[in-house]
Design a protein around this motif. Structure first.
Motif, mmCIF file in Angstrom:
data_model
loop_
_atom_site.group_PDB
_atom_site.id
_atom_site.type_symbol
_atom_site.label_atom_id
_atom_site.label_comp_id
_atom_site.label_asym_id
_atom_site.label_seq_id
_atom_site.Cartn_x
_atom_site.Cartn_y
_atom_site.Cartn_z
ATOM 1 N N PRO A 266 -71.035 30.350 1.277
ATOM 2 C CA PRO A 266 -72.105 30.032 2.233
ATOM 3 C C PRO A 266 -73.283 29.294 1.599
ATOM 4 O O PRO A 266 -74.154 28.787 2.318
ATOM 5 N N GLN A 267 -73.337 29.212 0.268
ATOM 6 C CA GLN A 267 -74.430 28.526 -0.397
ATOM 7 C C GLN A 267 -74.213 27.020 -0.497
ATOM 8 O O GLN A 267 -75.115 26.289 -0.906
ATOM 9 N N LEU A 268 -73.026 26.568 -0.145
ATOM 10 C CA LEU A 268 -72.713 25.150 -0.252
ATOM 11 C C LEU A 268 -72.841 24.468 1.104
ATOM 12 O O LEU A 268 -73.046 25.111 2.132
ATOM 13 N N THR A 269 -72.732 23.154 1.082
ATOM 14 C CA THR A 269 -72.764 22.359 2.307
ATOM 15 C C THR A 269 -71.469 21.540 2.410
ATOM 16 O O THR A 269 -71.180 20.775 1.490
ATOM 17 N N PRO A 270 -70.704 21.750 3.490
ATOM 18 C CA PRO A 270 -70.914 22.684 4.611
ATOM 19 C C PRO A 270 -70.784 24.132 4.161
ATOM 20 O O PRO A 270 -70.212 24.408 3.110
ATOM 21 N N ASN A 271 -71.316 25.073 4.968
ATOM 22 C CA ASN A 271 -71.348 26.477 4.552
ATOM 23 C C ASN A 271 -70.062 27.231 4.886
ATOM 24 O O ASN A 271 -69.998 28.438 4.722
ATOM 25 N N GLY B 114 -62.306 21.721 -8.727
ATOM 26 C CA GLY B 114 -63.635 21.953 -9.267
ATOM 27 C C GLY B 114 -64.098 20.832 -10.185
ATOM 28 O O GLY B 114 -63.504 19.760 -10.256
ATOM 29 N N TYR B 115 -65.155 21.117 -10.914
ATOM 30 C CA TYR B 115 -65.750 20.147 -11.832
ATOM 31 C C TYR B 115 -65.849 20.787 -13.209
ATOM 32 O O TYR B 115 -66.227 21.951 -13.346
ATOM 33 N N ASP B 116 -65.498 20.055 -14.226
ATOM 34 C CA ASP B 116 -65.607 20.478 -15.626
ATOM 35 C C ASP B 116 -64.466 21.356 -16.116
ATOM 36 O O ASP B 116 -64.161 21.355 -17.288
ATOM 37 N N ILE B 117 -63.877 22.171 -15.247
ATOM 38 C CA ILE B 117 -62.883 23.108 -15.734
ATOM 39 C C ILE B 117 -61.619 22.981 -14.878
ATOM 40 O O ILE B 117 -61.664 22.928 -13.668
ATOM 41 N N ALA B 118 -60.487 22.882 -15.508
ATOM 42 C CA ALA B 118 -59.202 22.753 -14.833
ATOM 43 C C ALA B 118 -58.133 23.158 -15.840
ATOM 44 O O ALA B 118 -58.411 23.249 -17.036
ATOM 45 N N PRO B 119 -56.908 23.429 -15.389
ATOM 46 C CA PRO B 119 -55.871 23.813 -16.353
ATOM 47 C C PRO B 119 -55.682 22.799 -17.471
ATOM 48 O O PRO B 119 -55.572 23.173 -18.632
ATOM 49 N N TYR C 202 -51.154 32.830 -9.309
ATOM 50 C CA TYR C 202 -52.437 33.434 -9.643
ATOM 51 C C TYR C 202 -53.303 32.356 -10.278
ATOM 52 O O TYR C 202 -52.826 31.570 -11.111
ATOM 53 N N LEU C 203 -54.577 32.309 -9.889
ATOM 54 C CA LEU C 203 -55.478 31.301 -10.427
ATOM 55 C C LEU C 203 -56.880 31.879 -10.534
ATOM 56 O O LEU C 203 -57.436 32.396 -9.556
ATOM 57 N N HIS C 204 -57.438 31.827 -11.733
ATOM 58 C CA HIS C 204 -58.779 32.352 -11.996
ATOM 59 C C HIS C 204 -59.593 31.268 -12.684
ATOM 60 O O HIS C 204 -59.271 30.846 -13.794
ATOM 61 N N GLU C 205 -60.670 30.819 -12.017
ATOM 62 C CA GLU C 205 -61.542 29.789 -12.574
ATOM 63 C C GLU C 205 -62.975 30.322 -12.587
ATOM 64 O O GLU C 205 -63.767 30.050 -11.678
ATOM 65 N N PRO C 206 -63.357 31.057 -13.628
ATOM 66 C CA PRO C 206 -64.716 31.621 -13.676
ATOM 67 C C PRO C 206 -65.804 30.580 -13.886
ATOM 68 O O PRO C 206 -66.975 30.850 -13.600
ATOM 69 N N GLY C 207 -65.456 29.420 -14.385
ATOM 70 C CA GLY C 207 -66.460 28.394 -14.653
ATOM 71 C C GLY C 207 -66.430 27.258 -13.668
ATOM 72 O O GLY C 207 -67.039 26.207 -13.917
ATOM 73 N N ARG C 208 -65.760 27.449 -12.531
ATOM 74 C CA ARG C 208 -65.650 26.341 -11.580
ATOM 75 C C ARG C 208 -67.006 25.978 -10.992
ATOM 76 O O ARG C 208 -67.816 26.835 -10.646
ATOM 77 N N ARG C 209 -67.237 24.666 -10.877
ATOM 78 C CA ARG C 209 -68.414 24.155 -10.192
ATOM 79 C C ARG C 209 -67.972 23.263 -9.049
ATOM 80 O O ARG C 209 -66.969 22.565 -9.151
ATOM 81 N N ASP C 210 -68.716 23.302 -7.972
ATOM 82 C CA ASP C 210 -68.385 22.470 -6.820
ATOM 83 C C ASP C 210 -68.421 21.003 -7.225
ATOM 84 O O ASP C 210 -69.358 20.552 -7.906
ATOM 85 N N ARG D 28 -72.128 20.448 -7.816
ATOM 86 C CA ARG D 28 -72.087 20.993 -9.171
ATOM 87 C C ARG D 28 -72.657 22.402 -9.262
ATOM 88 O O ARG D 28 -72.960 22.886 -10.345
ATOM 89 N N LEU D 29 -72.809 23.053 -8.130
ATOM 90 C CA LEU D 29 -73.236 24.446 -8.148
ATOM 91 C C LEU D 29 -72.074 25.321 -8.601
ATOM 92 O O LEU D 29 -70.911 25.039 -8.307
#
Length: 389
Positions: A124-129, A191-196, A319-327, A331-332
């Motif tokens: 909900p913090q992104l646009t669109p929410n 995401g941005y910056d982090i991917a497999p 299964y997919l875990h991306e703790p560092g994902r940014r929009d 880039r949030l």
């Protein structure tokens, strides 16, 4: 007198027939020469000069192929609006030019018309929410383009750009061959910056295979430039082994620098085929410095073919875990951890056409428990059609 007349008559008749036969032969020769001249004109004007014809440049052998794929998806969930969208349309054109037995050029150009999936994790913090298909993007890009020199089966060197040989799904050259449109979620980071992994090798790629007594082994070694740190050069590699015709297994690595710091991607994969049964599985782990966090992903995908390989059914668990994902847009920080369960069916009415129908349930782990937070889980049903030529 009578004998003389008979002799003259019998002699003159064959002479007249011969003349007629000669005239017929002359006419046939004339017609053949006319057709030959017409063929020579066609050959020179349309083939040699390339008028209305696709001809090899400078006489080299050229192979042309490609694929087209289109997809329709329906997503729905408790806090996800029911959306039905013809969201994906991709055209790939593959071209290969052979200059000799050792040297060739390969390229693939992709043209896409897609509707992007915005806010895929219902943040909900992104646009669109809320997650939704929104907007329209289109364009063309060069997915592959390299010159290859083949000294032997054990040593081939390529220079240019191409799909990174990391595991199975990432290096799949033809999306037509995936059981689900786009392949496993393992290769669809948003995401941005982090991917497999970094999906494309750039610069140099060396590969080869070595037949052993009862098995086959192979290797890949390549360079790449991460998209978020284009002033650096990373390195990747893969070792694979096929102990028999039914099993292939491999390990893959990549090391490089991103904007968020250095990373080390490691992968393990196995591909099993026995009669009509098959099983594909991959595991990936990305260790990152800085605050990006470690990424972990894996999937298993068993399948079965029947009716002379015209039908295929498959199941999938991921299964997919991306703790560092940014929009990708804002880039949030937008981390997530989720698992997927699904399956589907493929129908090949002819060998180079495929219709797919698949279902995938997205289940998020560690959902936020604050009041009013939207539920992230949702379901997706997708139909796609693809043709390769």
């Amino acid at each position: 007198m009578i004998i003389q007349l008979l002799a003259e008559k019998s002699f003159s008749a064959p002479t007249s027939a011969r003349v007629k036969k000669i005239e017929e032969l002359q006419q046939r020769i004339y017609e053949l020469e006319k057709k030959q001249n017409e063929f020579d004109d066609w050959y020179n004007n349309f083939y040699v000069l390339g008028k209305s014809r696709l001809v090899p440049f400078l006489g080299h052998k050229i192979s042309l192929g490609g694929y087209f794929e289109t997809g329709i998806i329906n997503i729905y969930g408790k806090d996800t609006e029911n959306q039905l969208s013809a969201y994906s349309h991709d055209l790939g054109i593959n071209l290969s030019a052979e200059f000799s037995e050792q040297v060739r050029f390969v390229t693939q150009t992709l043209t896409i018309v897609n509707i992007p999936f915005q806010n895929p994790h219902n943040n909900p913090q992104l646009t669109p929410n809320r997650r939704e298909y929104l907007g329209l993007v289109y364009g063309s890009l060069v997915a592959q383009g390299y010159v290859e020199f083949s000294a032997s089966d054990f040593f081939k060197i390529q220079s240019g750009i191409g799909y990174a040989p990391f595991g199975i799904a990432h290096q799949q050259r033809e999306p037509f061959l995936f059981h689900a449109r786009g392949g496993p979620q393992f290769i669809n980071p948003d995401g941005y910056d982090i991917a497999p992994i970094v999906a494309l090798w750039m610069g140099l790629h060396v590969s080869g295979l070595l037949p052993l007594s009862k098995s086959t082994a192979g290797y890949n070694l390549y360079s790449f430039t991460p998209g978020s740190n284009v002033k650096t050069l990373g390195i990747g590699g893969r070792l694979w082994w096929a102990p028999n015709e039914f099993v292939t297994t491999g390990i893959s690595v990549q090391y490089g620098d991103r904007e968020a710091g250095s990373f080390l991607s490691q992968g393990f994969d196995i591909d099993i085929k026995y009669k009509n049964f098959g099983f594909i599985s991959e595991y990936g782990l990305v260790n990152s410095s800085g605050n990006a966090g470690d990424l972990e992903a894996y999937y298993i995908e068993p399948y079965y073919k029947f009716n002379e390989n015209k039908w295929l059914v498959y199941l999938s668990a991921e299964y997919l875990h991306e703790p560092g994902r940014r929009d990708a847009v804002t880039r949030l920080l937008d981390p997530f951890e989720k698992k997927f369960f699904g399956g589907g069916v493929n129908w090949l009415p002819i060998s180079n056409a495929k219709l797919r129908l698949g279902y995938l349930k997205h289940i998020y782990l560690h959902e936020p428990d604050n009041i009013g937070a939207p539920e992230k889980d949702y379901d997706a049903v997708e139909f796609s059609a693809a043709i390769a030529y």
